[in-house]
Scaffold this motif. Sequence first.
Motif, mmCIF file in Angstrom:
data_model
loop_
_atom_site.group_PDB
_atom_site.id
_atom_site.type_symbol
_atom_site.label_atom_id
_atom_site.label_comp_id
_atom_site.label_asym_id
_atom_site.label_seq_id
_atom_site.Cartn_x
_atom_site.Cartn_y
_atom_site.Cartn_z
ATOM 1 N N VAL A 68 0.840 -1.195 0.000
ATOM 2 C CA VAL A 68 0.000 0.000 0.000
ATOM 3 C C VAL A 68 0.878 1.248 0.000
ATOM 4 C CG1 VAL A 68 -1.633 1.364 1.388
ATOM 5 C CG2 VAL A 68 -2.063 -1.065 1.006
ATOM 6 N N ILE A 69 1.931 1.252 0.789
ATOM 7 C CA ILE A 69 2.849 2.403 0.831
ATOM 8 C C ILE A 69 3.462 2.632 -0.545
ATOM 9 C CG2 ILE A 69 5.070 3.219 1.749
ATOM 10 C CD1 ILE A 69 4.225 1.860 4.446
ATOM 11 N N LYS A 70 3.911 1.558 -1.194
ATOM 12 C CA LYS A 70 4.515 1.687 -2.535
ATOM 13 C C LYS A 70 3.516 2.248 -3.540
ATOM 14 C CE LYS A 70 7.797 -2.131 -2.112
ATOM 15 N NZ LYS A 70 8.107 -3.495 -2.565
ATOM 16 N N LYS A 71 2.302 1.713 -3.532
ATOM 17 C CA LYS A 71 1.280 2.169 -4.491
ATOM 18 C C LYS A 71 0.860 3.604 -4.189
ATOM 19 C CE LYS A 71 0.792 -1.512 -6.987
ATOM 20 N NZ LYS A 71 1.809 -1.684 -7.975
ATOM 21 N N HIS A 72 0.722 3.938 -2.919
ATOM 22 C CA HIS A 72 0.353 5.299 -2.543
ATOM 23 C C HIS A 72 1.403 6.281 -3.049
ATOM 24 C CE1 HIS A 72 -0.137 8.834 0.086
ATOM 25 N NE2 HIS A 72 -1.423 8.523 0.035
ATOM 26 N N ASP A 73 2.668 5.943 -2.846
ATOM 27 C CA ASP A 73 3.756 6.804 -3.327
ATOM 28 C C ASP A 73 3.723 6.921 -4.856
ATOM 29 O OD1 ASP A 73 4.505 7.098 -0.692
ATOM 30 O OD2 ASP A 73 6.281 5.804 -0.835
ATOM 31 N N ALA A 74 3.466 5.807 -5.532
ATOM 32 C CA ALA A 74 3.418 5.821 -6.997
ATOM 33 C C ALA A 74 2.243 6.657 -7.503
ATOM 34 C CB ALA A 74 3.323 4.388 -7.531
ATOM 35 N N ILE A 75 1.098 6.550 -6.858
ATOM 36 C CA ILE A 75 -0.070 7.352 -7.255
ATOM 37 C C ILE A 75 0.199 8.836 -7.002
ATOM 38 C CG2 ILE A 75 -2.486 7.880 -6.656
ATOM 39 C CD1 ILE A 75 -2.336 5.369 -8.348
ATOM 40 N N THR A 76 0.838 9.149 -5.898
ATOM 41 C CA THR A 76 1.177 10.543 -5.577
ATOM 42 C C THR A 76 2.126 11.105 -6.637
ATOM 43 O OG1 THR A 76 0.842 10.138 -3.219
ATOM 44 C CG2 THR A 76 2.168 12.063 -3.811
ATOM 45 N N ARG A 77 3.119 10.299 -7.031
ATOM 46 C CA ARG A 77 4.037 10.717 -8.111
ATOM 47 C C ARG A 77 3.276 10.936 -9.413
ATOM 48 N NH1 ARG A 77 7.360 7.081 -5.963
ATOM 49 N NH2 ARG A 77 6.835 5.464 -7.454
ATOM 50 N N ALA A 78 2.373 10.019 -9.727
ATOM 51 C CA ALA A 78 1.585 10.135 -10.962
ATOM 52 C C ALA A 78 0.751 11.419 -10.950
ATOM 53 C CB ALA A 78 0.697 8.909 -11.137
ATOM 54 N N LEU A 79 0.201 11.768 -9.798
ATOM 55 C CA LEU A 79 -0.570 13.019 -9.701
ATOM 56 C C LEU A 79 0.302 14.237 -10.018
ATOM 57 C CD1 LEU A 79 -2.925 12.559 -6.631
ATOM 58 C CD2 LEU A 79 -3.593 13.463 -8.856
ATOM 59 N N ARG A 80 1.547 14.205 -9.538
ATOM 60 C CA ARG A 80 2.470 15.320 -9.818
ATOM 61 C C ARG A 80 2.891 15.340 -11.284
ATOM 62 N NH1 ARG A 80 4.966 13.894 -4.751
ATOM 63 N NH2 ARG A 80 6.561 12.785 -5.912
ATOM 64 N N GLU A 81 3.137 14.155 -11.854
ATOM 65 C CA GLU A 81 3.643 14.064 -13.224
ATOM 66 C C GLU A 81 2.553 14.256 -14.273
ATOM 67 O OE1 GLU A 81 5.471 10.215 -13.257
ATOM 68 O OE2 GLU A 81 7.078 10.835 -11.904
ATOM 69 N N GLU A 82 1.320 13.942 -13.924
ATOM 70 C CA GLU A 82 0.233 13.992 -14.898
ATOM 71 C C GLU A 82 -0.671 15.206 -14.696
ATOM 72 O OE1 GLU A 82 -1.865 10.270 -15.550
ATOM 73 O OE2 GLU A 82 -0.148 9.144 -14.777
ATOM 74 N N VAL A 83 -0.095 16.332 -14.344
ATOM 75 C CA VAL A 83 -0.888 17.531 -14.075
ATOM 76 C C VAL A 83 -1.688 17.993 -15.295
ATOM 77 C CG1 VAL A 83 0.496 18.382 -12.149
ATOM 78 C CG2 VAL A 83 1.108 19.018 -14.483
ATOM 79 N N ASP A 84 -1.222 17.637 -16.478
ATOM 80 C CA ASP A 84 -1.914 18.050 -17.693
ATOM 81 C C ASP A 84 -2.903 17.009 -18.198
ATOM 82 O OD1 ASP A 84 -0.530 20.463 -17.742
ATOM 83 O OD2 ASP A 84 1.158 19.589 -18.851
ATOM 84 N N SER A 85 -3.147 15.977 -17.419
ATOM 85 C CA SER A 85 -4.094 14.929 -17.816
ATOM 86 C C SER A 85 -5.524 15.449 -17.751
ATOM 87 C CB SER A 85 -3.959 13.711 -16.902
ATOM 88 O OG SER A 85 -2.716 13.094 -17.084
ATOM 89 N N SER A 86 -6.430 14.630 -18.262
ATOM 90 C CA SER A 86 -7.847 15.003 -18.253
ATOM 91 C C SER A 86 -8.374 15.097 -16.821
ATOM 92 C CB SER A 86 -8.671 13.967 -19.024
ATOM 93 O OG SER A 86 -8.708 12.743 -18.300
#
Length: 176
Positions: A130-148
């Motif tokens: 869960v910690i790994k996935k949470h960190d990965a989702i948080t990173r994705a939120l930062r990296e995908e700021v221009d997503s839909s």
Amino acid sequence: MKKELNFKTLESLDSIKGVLKEASEGLKIKTRNIDNSSIPDVLGAALGVGAGGVASFAALYLGGSVVGLSAAGITSGLAAAGAVVGGGMAAGVAVLAAPVAILGIAGYGVVSSYRYKKLQDAKEELLREVIKKHDAITRALREEVDSSKERIEYLKSMQILLSKALQDLKSDMESA
């Protein structure tokens, strides 16, 4: 007084496994959103209540007879067993039943201890995931700021679910 556990059995951890599986898919498939996820209702609810609005992860997700023995034979056997402790037939019942009860209680204790250890091990493993996935989702939120907008909502709802799972697992581990 011990705090009530959020996850009392191995089966109760299946909901977290489902969220982890969805998180893995969502990280692989950049077009994944709430509508095309495997758990749209859960993600929609998570987004609707927000990070602070839910008490727990689970709230989101979630006689016959024996031939050959006569009455006389049974009573005499019970009386003989009772005589061992200086009693009669009634004491014989206790003498003969005690080993069965003691072994039953001991067996239950062994099985219960094994299941508890297995549950704790599963919680620890899931906590790491869960910690790994949470960190990965948080990173994705930062990296995908221009997503839909739909993708951002999906990632935020996954983050909320994983945060709640993390909080509830930690609470269980502290109560152990």
